[in-house]
Design a protein around this motif. Sequence first.
Motif, PDB file in Angstrom:
ATOM      1  N   SER A  43      14.277  -3.006   1.652  1.00 11.91           N
ATOM      2  CA  SER A  43      13.778  -1.938   2.522  1.00 11.91           C
ATOM      3  C   SER A  43      14.914  -1.103   3.085  1.00 11.91           C
ATOM      4  O   SER A  43      14.803   0.122   3.184  1.00 11.91           O
ATOM      5  CB  SER A  43      12.958  -2.526   3.669  1.00 11.91           C
ATOM      6  OG  SER A  43      11.811  -3.147   3.161  1.00 11.91           O
ATOM      7  N   GLN A  91       4.807  -0.877   3.034  1.00 12.91           N
ATOM      8  CA  GLN A  91       4.217  -2.175   2.744  1.00 12.91           C
ATOM      9  C   GLN A  91       2.908  -2.432   3.473  1.00 12.91           C
ATOM     10  O   GLN A  91       1.969  -2.957   2.901  1.00 12.91           O
ATOM     11  CB  GLN A  91       5.255  -3.250   3.133  1.00 12.91           C
ATOM     12  CG  GLN A  91       4.758  -4.672   3.038  1.00 12.91           C
ATOM     13  CD  GLN A  91       5.897  -5.662   3.170  1.00 12.91           C
ATOM     14  OE1 GLN A  91       7.060  -5.282   3.207  1.00 12.91           O
ATOM     15  NE2 GLN A  91       5.574  -6.930   3.212  1.00 12.91           N
ATOM     16  N   ASP A 173       7.613   0.692  -1.307  1.00 17.33           N
ATOM     17  CA  ASP A 173       8.204  -0.513  -0.717  1.00 17.33           C
ATOM     18  C   ASP A 173       7.129  -1.581  -0.582  1.00 17.33           C
ATOM     19  O   ASP A 173       6.374  -1.597   0.376  1.00 17.33           O
ATOM     20  CB  ASP A 173       8.826  -0.190   0.646  1.00 17.33           C
ATOM     21  CG  ASP A 173       9.635  -1.364   1.183  1.00 17.33           C
ATOM     22  OD1 ASP A 173       9.648  -2.419   0.513  1.00 17.33           O
ATOM     23  OD2 ASP A 173      10.239  -1.222   2.259  1.00 17.33           O
TER      24      ASP A 173
HETATM   25 MG   LIG Z   1      11.079  -4.909   3.159  1.00 13.68          MG
END
Ligand SMILES: [Mg+2]
Lengths: 255, 270
Positions: A43, A91, A173
């Motif tokens: 990330s 996410q 992500d």
């Molecule tokens: Mg992450």
Amino acid sequence: MSLSVRDLSVAFGRRAPAVESVGFELADGERLGVIGESGSGKSVTSLALMGLLPEYARVTGSVSLDGQELLGLGDRELSKLRGEKMSMVFQEPMTALDPTMRVGRQIAEAYRLHHPRSGAAAREQVETVLDKVGFTDARRVSLSYPHELSGGQRQRVLLAMAVVNKPGLIIFDEPTTALDVLVQAEVLQLIDATLTATGASALFISHNIAVVSQVCTRAVVMRGGRIVEDGPIAELFEHPKHPYTRALVEAAAHE
Amino acid sequence: MRRFQLWAGTALVGLVVLAALLSLVWTPYDPVQVVPADRLLGPSLAHPLGTDGFGIDILSRLLVGARSALLVGVVSVGLAAVVGVPLGVLAGMRGGWVSELVMRISDIVFAFPALLLAILLAAVYGGSTATAMVAIGISTIPAFARTSRAGTLEVMAEDYVLAARASGTSAPTTAIRHVLPNIVQFIGVQASVGFATAVLAEAALSYLGLGTPRAVPTWGGMLRDSQDTLFTAPLQALWPGLAIACAVLGFNLLGDGLRDALDPRLREAK
Ligand SMILES: [Mg+2]
Ligand SMILES: Nc1ncnc2c1ncn2[C@@H]1O[C@H](COP(=O)(O)OP(=O)(O)OP(=O)(O)O)[C@@H](O)[C@H]1O
């Protein structure tokens, strides 16, 4: 769009760098997977590319998008590129939408940022793009608040928001980690189809090599902030060189 | 319990607002006209709350006093919010030395007694409702700056801020479009608590003669006037005291009730 990352390092305060000397090349229309366990710096890497790390992060190296160096650009210049040339899907679909705003308005605002004075055209765009990500009732969805939608629906809304300006590069992500298996397969298919349709380049991040293999053919493996191995995914599966890659492949086989 | 706070708060605050509105069109007697013959009358049908040392109907003065309490509340809380909220949001979004600077200045202003500030302002500009409002407003700025900064920090950690930024929203636009709407409940709570504090402070300043001039009816001023005859006519002090207590309690209850009603986690749980 092509992306070239060279010797990218990120450190927070006096702690050991979270990302160290990361480098990779992404050709126009290509997709690259980034695989690694939790905390490996995936990330942080993607936020560094977007220029979205907090100010206290020290970022060094080079990130160039179609030949334009991004590191060192100010917020104003970056804001023009974000959304328009590159965008990102996060996410957690539960938290990535503003709870105080109808989702249609959130997509419309994202569009208007790069198409000022678009008025009614923005509303039309919202419905078109919601159609594209598989909603059959685009109007109703656009009038919903985030908490009225399921996780899979929200992730599709986020995908719509990420593609509404037709960016040349999209960073995902862990877009399916928070979803259950069936919905995950659906969203992965949708991402694959969307990328094919738009011809955008993509960086696809996941801790799961099997998931990455559904969207990408090439991947890098990260551990402790460094890239430890890269190559075609089939190659990583069959002949993992690094013991860590081997562990990831075994973990994926168990899931 | 939560419901009760909200309702009781709304009722008490509503009472004060009604009194202020009513006083604009009607009061039983002239609230400033001295009537020597009617000095210190007890409660009666003609004067439900009695009269004060100047022979003025207490109920009339109480109704008009609600106006100045609300005026001071609205203006001082408004001033504090207009300055404090942007500073707090800026500190929360930028972090680093900007945040340090804003917070240290806040600490200094917070540590500086509002009363001293009011005395200073009154010394320079003469005591008036305006100086009282400014003094109370300035001393309430830190509360708004801190609350907004705390709320902003919470919001900035949310993915939707990152998602908005990733779509190309600039930092200032993000502040207006995503941060403010998501911290508005904290600001609302702070405002109602600030209101209560302002009503109390205005009463205290008027009592000390640092606020609104003596002739204009204020609750604090009424308390001060009641002092001279406290032992012969104790009820005179009771009424403005009750009014102040009612407003302060009302705004505090409203603040607590609002916080609970607006907290999304509590709302979801319902
Ligand atoms: Mg992450
Ligand atoms: N804002 C920040 N401030 C300080 N440290 C940070 C910050 N963001 C990330 N880190 C640190 O950087 C390291 C890498 O974190 P990162 O979020 O990139 O991991 P990740 O690979 O994305 O993991 P996950 O799969 O859990 O999302 C972690 O050790 C984390 O503690």
